[in-house]
Design a protein around this motif. Structure first.
Motif, PDB file in Angstrom:
ATOM      1  N   VAL A 179       0.850  -1.192   0.000  1.00 31.14           N
ATOM      2  CA  VAL A 179       0.000   0.000   0.000  1.00 31.14           C
ATOM      3  C   VAL A 179       0.881   1.236   0.000  1.00 31.14           C
ATOM      4  CG1 VAL A 179      -1.685   1.315   1.354  1.00 31.14           C
ATOM      5  CG2 VAL A 179      -1.800  -1.188   1.316  1.00 31.14           C
ATOM      6  N   LYS A 180       0.556   2.176  -0.856  1.00 32.60           N
ATOM      7  CA  LYS A 180       1.344   3.415  -0.853  1.00 32.60           C
ATOM      8  C   LYS A 180       0.427   4.616  -0.742  1.00 32.60           C
ATOM      9  CE  LYS A 180       5.228   5.596  -3.136  1.00 32.60           C
ATOM     10  NZ  LYS A 180       6.073   5.621  -1.956  1.00 32.60           N
ATOM     11  N   TYR A 181       0.720   5.463   0.245  1.00 34.31           N
ATOM     12  CA  TYR A 181      -0.037   6.709   0.407  1.00 34.31           C
ATOM     13  C   TYR A 181       0.878   7.886   0.090  1.00 34.31           C
ATOM     14  CZ  TYR A 181      -1.856  10.891   2.606  1.00 34.31           C
ATOM     15  OH  TYR A 181      -2.266  12.187   2.817  1.00 34.31           O
ATOM     16  N   VAL A 182       0.443   8.765  -0.763  1.00 31.93           N
ATOM     17  CA  VAL A 182       1.182  10.016  -1.013  1.00 31.93           C
ATOM     18  C   VAL A 182       0.190  11.157  -1.212  1.00 31.93           C
ATOM     19  CG1 VAL A 182       3.359   9.249  -2.072  1.00 31.93           C
ATOM     20  CG2 VAL A 182       1.315   9.435  -3.482  1.00 31.93           C
ATOM     21  N   THR A 183       0.656  12.360  -0.951  1.00 28.35           N
ATOM     22  CA  THR A 183      -0.116  13.508  -1.412  1.00 28.35           C
ATOM     23  C   THR A 183       0.329  13.760  -2.854  1.00 28.35           C
ATOM     24  OG1 THR A 183       1.557  15.085  -0.760  1.00 28.35           O
ATOM     25  CG2 THR A 183      -0.103  14.545   0.889  1.00 28.35           C
ATOM     26  N   LEU A 212      -2.264  -1.006  -3.857  1.00 36.48           N
ATOM     27  CA  LEU A 212      -3.216   0.082  -3.599  1.00 36.48           C
ATOM     28  C   LEU A 212      -2.439   1.389  -3.586  1.00 36.48           C
ATOM     29  CD1 LEU A 212      -5.896   1.308  -2.530  1.00 36.48           C
ATOM     30  CD2 LEU A 212      -5.208   0.612  -0.238  1.00 36.48           C
ATOM     31  N   LEU A 213      -2.823   2.285  -4.477  1.00 38.20           N
ATOM     32  CA  LEU A 213      -2.172   3.601  -4.486  1.00 38.20           C
ATOM     33  C   LEU A 213      -3.181   4.653  -4.021  1.00 38.20           C
ATOM     34  CD1 LEU A 213       0.296   5.368  -5.142  1.00 38.20           C
ATOM     35  CD2 LEU A 213      -0.636   5.675  -7.442  1.00 38.20           C
ATOM     36  N   LEU A 214      -2.796   5.372  -2.967  1.00 41.33           N
ATOM     37  CA  LEU A 214      -3.662   6.415  -2.412  1.00 41.33           C
ATOM     38  C   LEU A 214      -3.010   7.762  -2.712  1.00 41.33           C
ATOM     39  CD1 LEU A 214      -3.860   4.670   1.083  1.00 41.33           C
ATOM     40  CD2 LEU A 214      -5.640   4.576  -0.665  1.00 41.33           C
ATOM     41  N   VAL A 215      -3.682   8.605  -3.470  1.00 37.75           N
ATOM     42  CA  VAL A 215      -3.099   9.919  -3.778  1.00 37.75           C
ATOM     43  C   VAL A 215      -4.049  11.014  -3.274  1.00 37.75           C
ATOM     44  CG1 VAL A 215      -2.068  11.414  -5.516  1.00 37.75           C
ATOM     45  CG2 VAL A 215      -2.011   8.953  -5.826  1.00 37.75           C
ATOM     46  N   ASP A 216      -3.550  11.781  -2.337  1.00 41.96           N
ATOM     47  CA  ASP A 216      -4.363  12.771  -1.632  1.00 41.96           C
ATOM     48  C   ASP A 216      -4.246  14.147  -2.299  1.00 41.96           C
ATOM     49  OD1 ASP A 216      -6.033  13.444   0.401  1.00 41.96           O
ATOM     50  OD2 ASP A 216      -4.612  13.071   2.026  1.00 41.96           O
ATOM     51  N   ASP A 217      -5.341  14.880  -2.303  1.00 37.20           N
ATOM     52  CA  ASP A 217      -5.341  16.279  -2.735  1.00 37.20           C
ATOM     53  C   ASP A 217      -4.836  16.468  -4.163  1.00 37.20           C
ATOM     54  OD1 ASP A 217      -6.381  17.293  -0.375  1.00 37.20           O
ATOM     55  OD2 ASP A 217      -4.419  17.361   0.584  1.00 37.20           O
ATOM     56  N   ILE A 218      -5.435  15.757  -5.107  1.00 37.72           N
ATOM     57  CA  ILE A 218      -4.905  15.837  -6.466  1.00 37.72           C
ATOM     58  C   ILE A 218      -5.187  17.180  -7.143  1.00 37.72           C
ATOM     59  CG2 ILE A 218      -4.932  13.335  -6.950  1.00 37.72           C
ATOM     60  CD1 ILE A 218      -7.332  14.382  -8.865  1.00 37.72           C
ATOM     61  N   GLN A 219      -5.935  18.074  -6.451  1.00 39.15           N
ATOM     62  CA  GLN A 219      -6.108  19.405  -7.064  1.00 39.15           C
ATOM     63  C   GLN A 219      -4.756  20.101  -7.242  1.00 39.15           C
ATOM     64  OE1 GLN A 219      -7.199  18.614  -4.019  1.00 39.15           O
ATOM     65  NE2 GLN A 219      -6.821  20.229  -2.537  1.00 39.15           N
ATOM     66  N   PHE A 220      -3.748  19.659  -6.479  1.00 43.08           N
ATOM     67  CA  PHE A 220      -2.432  20.298  -6.623  1.00 43.08           C
ATOM     68  C   PHE A 220      -1.645  19.796  -7.836  1.00 43.08           C
ATOM     69  CE2 PHE A 220      -3.251  20.839  -1.978  1.00 43.08           C
ATOM     70  CZ  PHE A 220      -3.497  22.195  -2.061  1.00 43.08           C
ATOM     71  N   PHE A 221      -2.236  18.884  -8.611  1.00 39.08           N
ATOM     72  CA  PHE A 221      -1.636  18.539  -9.902  1.00 39.08           C
ATOM     73  C   PHE A 221      -1.870  19.670 -10.900  1.00 39.08           C
ATOM     74  CE2 PHE A 221      -1.882  13.618  -9.536  1.00 39.08           C
ATOM     75  CZ  PHE A 221      -0.590  13.600  -9.059  1.00 39.08           C
ATOM     76  N   SER A 222      -2.791  20.528 -10.513  1.00 42.78           N
ATOM     77  CA  SER A 222      -3.322  21.573 -11.375  1.00 42.78           C
ATOM     78  C   SER A 222      -2.379  22.109 -12.458  1.00 42.78           C
ATOM     79  CB  SER A 222      -3.831  22.693 -10.479  1.00 42.78           C
ATOM     80  OG  SER A 222      -4.245  23.746 -11.236  1.00 42.78           O
ATOM     81  N   ASP A 223      -1.260  22.713 -12.056  1.00 44.03           N
ATOM     82  CA  ASP A 223      -0.447  23.315 -13.127  1.00 44.03           C
ATOM     83  C   ASP A 223       0.872  22.578 -13.314  1.00 44.03           C
ATOM     84  OD1 ASP A 223       0.469  23.938 -10.733  1.00 44.03           O
ATOM     85  OD2 ASP A 223       0.435  26.123 -10.957  1.00 44.03           O
TER      86      ASP A 223
END
Ligand SMILES: Nc1ncnc2c1ncn2[C@@H]1O[C@H](COP(=O)(O)OP(=O)(O)OP(=O)(O)O)[C@@H](O)[C@H]1O
Length: 448
Positions: A179-183, A212-223
């Protein structure tokens, strides 16, 4: 050579800009920086609770902010006053122990799940029921039914908690599960590091071999074009192997500015569920469960009082409880409603708008700008009405935490993109337009 004072001030100023004042006062103002080296920052916090909070919520941002400032990876080391005292007493070699501690903390933050974010400690209520159910399904049948699972909603409503709960549950059922969790920012940093260090192969195998990949707050991929490109390939690789992906964001994928269309469409392949602010009953239940976990004796009416004061953000609710607890400890008094009111009084000047609904907000804004609620709900595009309408939409989102579609509906059935645009527009203007900021403060005062 890094200057300790400048670095700390930079850090806390950034936190101040981005945190609610209640949180800032509780977590940051009570902390201080006691040591800074090329790769470590040692922060003294008053209690173990503060330390846990820092570790779970602030260390990643600290690393990122310090990276922005210094271009170095500086690991935060959190020490309580008690730990510092006992460390001094047994006269350990501080450099070694701090380094070891920092390694431990970085390890915990980056590769492990937060221990207490489990399904057991998650209180189910109307606003999160569906998200909770979907999370359970995914934990028990990863990669098959809802892939990706996408949680969206306002700040501090439990998206991260649920994500970690999925990870814990999956590991309970399958102890070998990877399991991997990242922002999203950690993903971006890892990716950039891999380019810098020519370790892209390792980066890819690390991200593409998880169950299982957990990626938090993907709105910061924005630019972040390059990161989006890389994430696209990561996503495809995992999806093709039927590995589960769980994502969170403060808004729907198609509302994230500059998110590539192909990512938007992939994120919609699975299930998107929103989490909305908890109702009073759920807030009381959450407070009760936190109080029990901390062995605090708090009468029911006091829990209801606290829950009534803070109505949109569970992180702030936790901060309020801690504040009340600290106040009682310092004053050596039992926790009562009167004490809670005293403890929270100074913390809530900006929060006096709690309990207000969209209708209240529209009425107040209309009065302030001398227009009518009908005009605000209407579609006239003259500037004298457009700005009040945008302000009312902005405040509705900020104060009630309602979803953009819900707000649109209450503004005469407008599309959610109109609300989103209005919200982001005002948010952007507030950075430079002080007159507008004063007006909004004035409206908030009228609302309270
Ligand atoms: N339903 C719940 N039951 C118990 N605790 C909760 C619940 N929802 C949120 N919390 C707690 O509230 C705090 C904030 O939650 P979390 O960090 O998961 O929010 P988030 O939605 O990910 O916020 P952000 O948008 O800032 O990332 C955490 O300490 C979490 O444990």
């Amino acid at each position: 050579m890094l200057n300790i004072e400048e670095t700390w001030n930079y850090l806390i100023d950034r936190f101040k800009e981005n945190m609610a004042s209640v949180s800032y006062d509780t977590w940051i103002e009570s902390s201080k920086c006691i040591q800074l080296t090329q790769d470590e920052i040692t922060i003294q916090v008053p209690t173990k609770l503060h330390k846990d909070y820092w570790e779970n919520n602030l260390t990643t941002t600290t690393v990122e902010l310090l990276y922005e400032l210094t271009n170095r990876e500086i690991a935060p080391v959190l020490l309580t006053e008690e730990e510092i005292l006992s460390q001094q007493q047994i006269d350990e070699e501080p450099a070694v122990s701090a380094a070891a501690q920092s390694e431990l903390q970085m390890e915990r933050k980056y590769s492990q799940l937060v221990e207490k974010y489990t399904f057991d400690s998650f209180v189910i209520g109307k606003g999160n029921q569906m998200a909770h159910a979907a999370a359970l399904v995914v934990a028990e049948e990863p990669g098959t039914i809802y892939n990706p699972l996408f949680f969206y909603g306002g700040v501090g409503l439990g998206k991260t908690h649920l994500m970690h709960a999925i990870g814990h549950r999956l590991q309970e059922l399958n102890p070998h599960a990877n399991v991997k969790y990242v922002t999203s920012e950690m993903f971006a940093n890892d990716f950039i590091d891999s380019i810098r260090n020519r370790t892209q192969k390792e980066f890819r195998s690390e991200y593409r071999q998880v169950d299982l990949l957990l990626v938090d707050d993907i709105q910061f991929f924005s630019d972040k074009e390059g990161t989006q490109e890389e994430f696209f390939h990561t996503f495809n690789a995992l999806y093709d192997q039927r590995k589960q992906i769980v994502l969170t964001s403060d808004r729907l994928p198609n509302e994230i500015p500059k998110l590539q269309e192909r990512l938007v469409s992939r994120f919609a392949w699975g299930l998107s569920v929103d989490i909305t602010p908890p109702d009073l009953e759920t807030r009381i239940a959450i407070l009760r469960s936190k109080a029990e976990a901390e062995n605090l004796e708090i009468p029911d009416n006091t829990l209801s009082y606290i829950a009534g004061q803070i109505d949109s953000n569970i992180r702030e609710l936790e901060g309020a409880l801690l504040r009340v607890q600290a106040f009682a400890t310092i004053e050596n008094l039992e926790i009562t409603t009167g004490l809670a009111a005293d403890a929270l009084k100074s913390m809530l000047p900006g929060k006096q708008t709690v309990g207000k609904n969209i209708e209240d907000i529209k009425k107040t804004v209309a009065k302030f700008y001398d227009v009518t609620v009908e005009e605000i709900n209407g579609r006239k595009r003259v500037q004298t009405i457009v700005r009040p309408r945008q302000v009312a939409m902005y405040l509705s989102r900020e104060i009630t935490g309602e979803s953009f579609p819900k707000i649109g509906k209450e503004f005469g059935g407008k599309d959610h993109t109109t609300v989103l645009y209005a919200h982001d527009k005002i948010d952007e203007l507030l950075e430079t337009d002080f007159e507008l900021k004063n007006k909004i403060d004035e409206i908030k005062k009228m609302l309270s």
